[in-house]
Design a protein around this motif. Structure first.
Motif, short mmCIF file in Angstrom:
data_model
loop_
_atom_site.label_atom_id
_atom_site.label_comp_id
_atom_site.label_asym_id
_atom_site.label_seq_id
_atom_site.Cartn_x
_atom_site.Cartn_y
_atom_site.Cartn_z
N ALA A 1 0.82 -1.22 0.00
CA ALA A 1 0.00 0.00 0.00
C ALA A 1 0.85 1.27 0.00
O ALA A 1 2.03 1.26 0.37
N HIS B 1 5.36 -1.00 3.41
CA HIS B 1 4.44 -0.08 2.74
C HIS B 1 5.13 1.25 2.49
O HIS B 1 6.03 1.66 3.22
N ASP C 1 -3.68 4.97 -0.53
CA ASP C 1 -4.67 4.01 -0.04
C ASP C 1 -5.18 4.40 1.35
O ASP C 1 -6.38 4.27 1.63
N GLU D 1 -8.87 4.60 -0.01
CA GLU D 1 -9.76 3.60 0.55
C GLU D 1 -10.10 3.87 2.01
O GLU D 1 -11.22 3.61 2.43
N ASP E 1 -12.96 -5.45 5.16
CA ASP E 1 -11.76 -4.77 4.66
C ASP E 1 -10.56 -4.97 5.58
O ASP E 1 -10.66 -4.77 6.80
N TRP F 1 -4.03 -3.55 2.65
CA TRP F 1 -3.46 -4.27 1.50
C TRP F 1 -2.27 -5.13 1.94
O TRP F 1 -1.38 -4.67 2.64
N VAL G 1 -9.67 -7.36 0.76
CA VAL G 1 -10.18 -5.99 0.61
C VAL G 1 -11.36 -6.05 -0.34
O VAL G 1 -11.27 -6.61 -1.44
#
Length: 249
Positions: free
Chosen positions: A2, A45, A78, A121, A222, A225, A230
């Motif tokens: 992400a 990430h 994200d 998101e 959810d 990532w 997700v």
């Protein structure tokens, strides 16, 4: 993996001097912001941006169609984490305070359309009172494919026992907790009562003729990532209901 962005505003001396707010300075803003930043980067990430104090601008989250620059900042990652003072308007709109006017001192959620550019998101705002439990529908417009808005329906404390909340949220995210659970568990505290809430929209199958299917909600499904499933984006035309989950802790 992400991409995420962080903004933290600790000092509000410019806003006070301009007479737009009487808000006091915060104390542990960057303990929390650094905490989630470090946890997510430790798991591989990518940090896209980290803006602090007067380098954080309200245009970063305002929709491009309304004169903002979200396509390059909040709607280009994200997950977005922000800490500042917050509140809500009588119609249910959320508002967040900044310490510089680029171009306004505050942002109001009726100017957000997050996920519209296929990226944002999850938004996590460590502030207070941005969600009115009696008018949660005032946030409906922010879900332009955004999955979950995480903030507070009451007080979120700034103190020595809450300085690790960002790290705790990040730790839960990278260890496979759902995004909603990571927020509620991560910002809970053993000494003071925080008031977290998570808000999402559901499709017709989630609403199911007036019977809510919580098992289909992004609040349950959810994950960050790389650390679980997700749900697909829900375009505005697919959105049939707004759901929220609140706790004290």
């Amino acid at each position: 993996m992400a991409r995420f962005g962080v903004e933290g505003i600790r000092y509000f001396n410019h806003a006070r001097a301009a007479g737009v707010s009487t808000a006091g300075d915060l104390t542990y803003t960057f303990n929390r912001a650094n905490g989630i930043d470090g946890k997510l980067r430790s798991a591989g990430h990518a940090r896209a941006f980290y803006w602090s104090n007067t380098n954080a601008w309200e245009t970063d989250i305002r929709d491009a169609d309304k004169g903002g620059d979200d396509v390059n900042w909040v709607d280009d990652v994200d997950l977005f984490w922000i800490e500042t003072h917050g509140n809500h308007e009588a119609d249910g709109r959320a508002r967040l305070l900044y310490d510089t006017a680029q171009t306004n001192w505050r942002t109001f959620s009726d100017q957000w359309q997050l996920g519209e550019n296929w990226n944002a998101e999850w938004v996590m705002a460590y502030s207070r009172d941005t969600v009115d439990l009696n008018r949660v529908t005032g946030l409906w417009n922010i879900f332009a494919r955004l999955h979950i808005y995480c903030d507070a329906w009451g007080t979120m404390w700034d103190g020595t026992t809450t300085d690790e909340c960002g790290e705790d949220v990040g730790d839960s995210l990278i260890h496979g907790d759902s995004v909603s659970h990571a927020w509620h568990d991560g910002v809970s505290d053993w000494w003071v009562e925080n008031h977290p809430i998570t808000v999402c929209v559901g499709d017709a199958a989630t609403w199911n003729k007036g019977n809510i299917r919580w098992d289909r909600s992004t609040l349950n499904r959810d994950h960050f990532w790389g650390h679980g499933s997700v749900d697909p984006d829900r375009a505005p035309a697919q959105q049939a209901c707004i759901l929220w989950y609140w706790t004290e802790g």
